[in-house]
Design an enzyme around this catalytic site. Structure first.
Site, PDB file in Angstrom:
ATOM      1  N   LYS A   9     -81.992  39.051  24.999  1.00 41.64           N
ATOM      2  CA  LYS A   9     -81.821  40.061  23.955  1.00 41.64           C
ATOM      3  C   LYS A   9     -80.417  40.047  23.357  1.00 41.64           C
ATOM      4  CE  LYS A   9     -85.664  42.997  25.158  1.00 41.64           C
ATOM      5  NZ  LYS A   9     -86.173  42.199  26.314  1.00 41.64           N
TER       6      LYS A   9
HETATM    7  C1  LIG Z   1     -87.490  41.637  26.331  1.00 39.51           C
HETATM    8  C2  LIG Z   1     -87.723  40.526  27.276  1.00 39.51           C
HETATM    9  C3  LIG Z   1     -88.872  39.716  27.187  1.00 39.51           C
HETATM   10  C4  LIG Z   1     -89.982  39.956  26.175  1.00 39.51           C
HETATM   11  O1  LIG Z   1     -89.595  39.692  24.856  1.00 39.51           O
HETATM   12  P1  LIG Z   1     -90.423  40.307  23.644  1.00 39.51           P
HETATM   13  O2  LIG Z   1     -89.660  39.978  22.432  1.00 39.51           O
HETATM   14  O3  LIG Z   1     -90.472  41.797  23.897  1.00 39.51           O
HETATM   15  O4  LIG Z   1     -91.771  39.704  23.664  1.00 39.51           O
HETATM   16  C5  LIG Z   1     -89.011  38.675  28.106  1.00 39.51           C
HETATM   17  N1  LIG Z   1     -88.087  38.459  29.058  1.00 39.51           N
HETATM   18  C6  LIG Z   1     -86.978  39.216  29.168  1.00 39.51           C
HETATM   19  C7  LIG Z   1     -86.012  38.926  30.254  1.00 39.51           C
HETATM   20  C8  LIG Z   1     -86.747  40.260  28.275  1.00 39.51           C
HETATM   21  O5  LIG Z   1     -85.646  41.001  28.408  1.00 39.51           O
END
Ligand SMILES: *Cc1c(COP(=O)(O)O)cnc(C)c1O
Length: 529
Positions: free
Chosen positions: A113
């Site tokens: 993120k």
């Molecule tokens: C948020 C997240 C995801 C999922 O991503 P999306 O965009 O919500 O599909 C997968 N792995 C981790 C570690 C995350 O923080």
């Protein structure tokens, strides 16, 4: 380039307004009026681009020059990715002849993120500053409020720390966040960052945040902002690494080769993989279908199987219904039972524990649009109307079934697999014991396991790129549980990054909230904003 809502279609916003607004007033999500095509010579011109160069090249296609000049954009992007530890920002690692992982976790909080939130923070700051310079009498500020069970909160805090005209309040359930994740959040001591440790559960925290957003007076007074994954800038920032991965793979296999590649993505809110869909529609060659990998919260995997988008698994809960009903009538097991009947399931990959996938609505719009016959008037408006109907049904009935033609469209670009906790642990083990030995976090393991099954349907020439979304040290419990019986495994030396040393001892700043009450949280915000 302008943006409009997936549920409307007539009103158009600039990129700046789109980014600052987040969710559209009609409840829809913003999408661009068209998906730009790649410039003719992109394969050659872009092949040696750095992550920053690629960001500038891709993002400029979606942002009008009169909103952000190329040099302004470049400077924002440079600053955003200077915080990454790896020179390539999102390096591609080879695990096998046909298996590569794209490591998205070299940012400040060691999870994917960061890629989007580092840029989003800088975009917020840039736009607010410029507005305030143009209109000094009306000082605009943003108060970002969010709830977290650990992961997203720290990425948002690191994205917004120390940004002018922005305050950020992140609620977490006190004592229910892993020590590393708690420390990542609360050791950020910038004046504009406020961590609230709420006595209660994650759901309590989320309910408080929802209540704050629903409080129109409070919301208008403080201009509440969200940084959740529906923000268009987050999707856009994430398209870049699909391009970088493509070029990195070409470096591995030789540039004259015609690449056949499949991306597989551990998926929760469908933001990460949706960025891949945009990259594909822009013209990035993807011979393989985009692979959706879910954990037991499998609403998406079920959609691709059945064409039904539904919160509860109706095929399973029909059978389970009598069981689910019984304890609810008076037994203390009621909560567990209702969870089985359709609530969020707790898994080893908590960042993907979702009931519905907020960004899926964007894909639904494109699917609806494709199925309005060409030549009809106002195709965009009609697609918006269809999406509004579907989402209305989702809200009232918890489910919606799309026409067969729509499901077929969805299956042209995507495939999906669901992965259990047991399979997740097994995948962590097999990769640790593999050649090369590679330790993955549970989210990445979900992707790797799904990819293995998807590979069975692929031609021999197909290569897979699995998106690796977190560093294993962030999810030590699952990793340790998987590897505890391996004598050669040692968490502290093999997983724990040096940078985490001393984190738990660092100075913390956190505000205790004595109960899960909206008024208590409001008071904190009023005092500190
Ligand atoms: C948020 C997240 C995801 C999922 O991503 P999306 O965009 O919500 O599909 C997968 N792995 C981790 C570690 C995350 O923080």
């Amino acid at each position: 380039m302008k943006y409009f809502s997936t549920r409307g279609g007539s009103e158009e916003l600039s990129f700046e307004d789109t980014v600052l607004t987040g969710l559209a007033p009609d409840g829809g999500l913003y999408i661009p009026t068209s998906i730009p095509k790649l410039p003719e010579n992109w394969k050659n011109d872009w092949k040696d681009y750095s992550f920053v160069d690629l960001s500038v090249a891709v993002l400029s296609l979606y942002i009008s020059r009169d909103e952000l000049s190329e040099s302004e954009l470049r400077s924002l992007v440079e600053r955003s990715y200077a915080s990454f530890r790896h020179p390539e920002v999102t390096p591609l690692k080879k695990l096998g002849d046909k298996k590569y992982v794209l490591e998205l976790w070299h940012g400040p909080t060691w999870a994917f993120k960061d890629v989007a939130l580092q840029l989003l923070g800088n975009l917020f700051e840039f736009f607010l500053k410029r507005r305030n310079e143009r209109n000094p009498d009306k000082k605009e500020k943003l108060t970002v409020v969010g709830a977290t069970s650990g992961d997203t909160g720290s990425a948002a805090i690191y994205g917004l720390r120390n940004k002018a005209n922005i305050s950020i309040f992140i609620l977490h359930p006190k004592g229910r966040v892993s020590p590393i994740q708690e420390a990542q959040m609360t050791t950020v001591t910038d004046a504009n960052v406020h961590n609230l440790a709420v006595k209660g559960t994650f759901d309590d925290c989320q309910d408080i945040v929802k209540a704050l957003f629903a409080d129109t007076e409070f919301n208008a007074k403080h201009r509440l902002g969200a940084v959740n994954s529906i923000n268009w800038a987050r999707i856009l920032a994430q398209t870049v690494y699909y391009f970088l991965a493509y070029f990195s793979l070409r470096h591995y296999v030789g540039e004259d080769q015609d690449l056949e590649v499949q991306f597989v993505v551990p998926t929760g809110n469908f933001g990460d993989i949706l960025a891949g869909y945009y990259a594909k529609k822009m013209g990035l060659p993807m011979a393989g279908k985009l692979g959706v990998a879910t954990n037991a919260n499998d609403i998406l995997a079920r959609f691709w199987k059945t064409g039904r988008y539904e919160k509860a698994d109706s095929s399973a809960s029909n059978a389970a219904a009598p069981l689910a009903m019984e304890p609810a009538a008076g037994s203390s097991d009621g909560k567990q039972a209702t969870q089985d009947a359709g609530g969020v399931k707790e898994t080893l990959s908590p960042a993907m524990d979702i009931l519905v996938s907020s960004n899926f609505e964007r894909l639904l719009w494109y699917l609806a649009f494709e199925n309005v016959p060409e030549g009809e008037t106002d195709r965009r408006g009609k697609a918006g109307k269809t999406v509004a109907e579907w989402m209305g049904k989702m809200k009232s009935d918890g489910r919606v079934e799309v026409p067969v033609a729509v499901l077929e469209s969805a299956r042209r670009d995507f495939c999906a697999e669901r992965v259990s906790d047991e399979q997740t642990l097994e995948t962590i083990r097999s990769h640790f014991l593999g050649e090369p030995s590679y330790i993955v976090d549970p989210h990445t393991a979900v992707g790797l396991n799904a990819a293995m099954r998807m590979a069975q349907h692929n031609p021999a020439s197909m290569k897979q790129i699995i998106l690796s979304t977190a560093h294993p040290a962030k999810f030590s419990e699952a990793v340790s549980a998987a590897l505890k019986n391996s004598p050669e495994f040692d968490f502290d030396t093999q997983v724990m990054p040096e940078e985490f040393n001393g984190l738990l001892q660092k100075e913390k700043r956190v505000i205790d909230v004595q109960g899960p009450e909206v008024e208590l949280v409001k008071r904190v915000i009023e005092e500190r904003v």
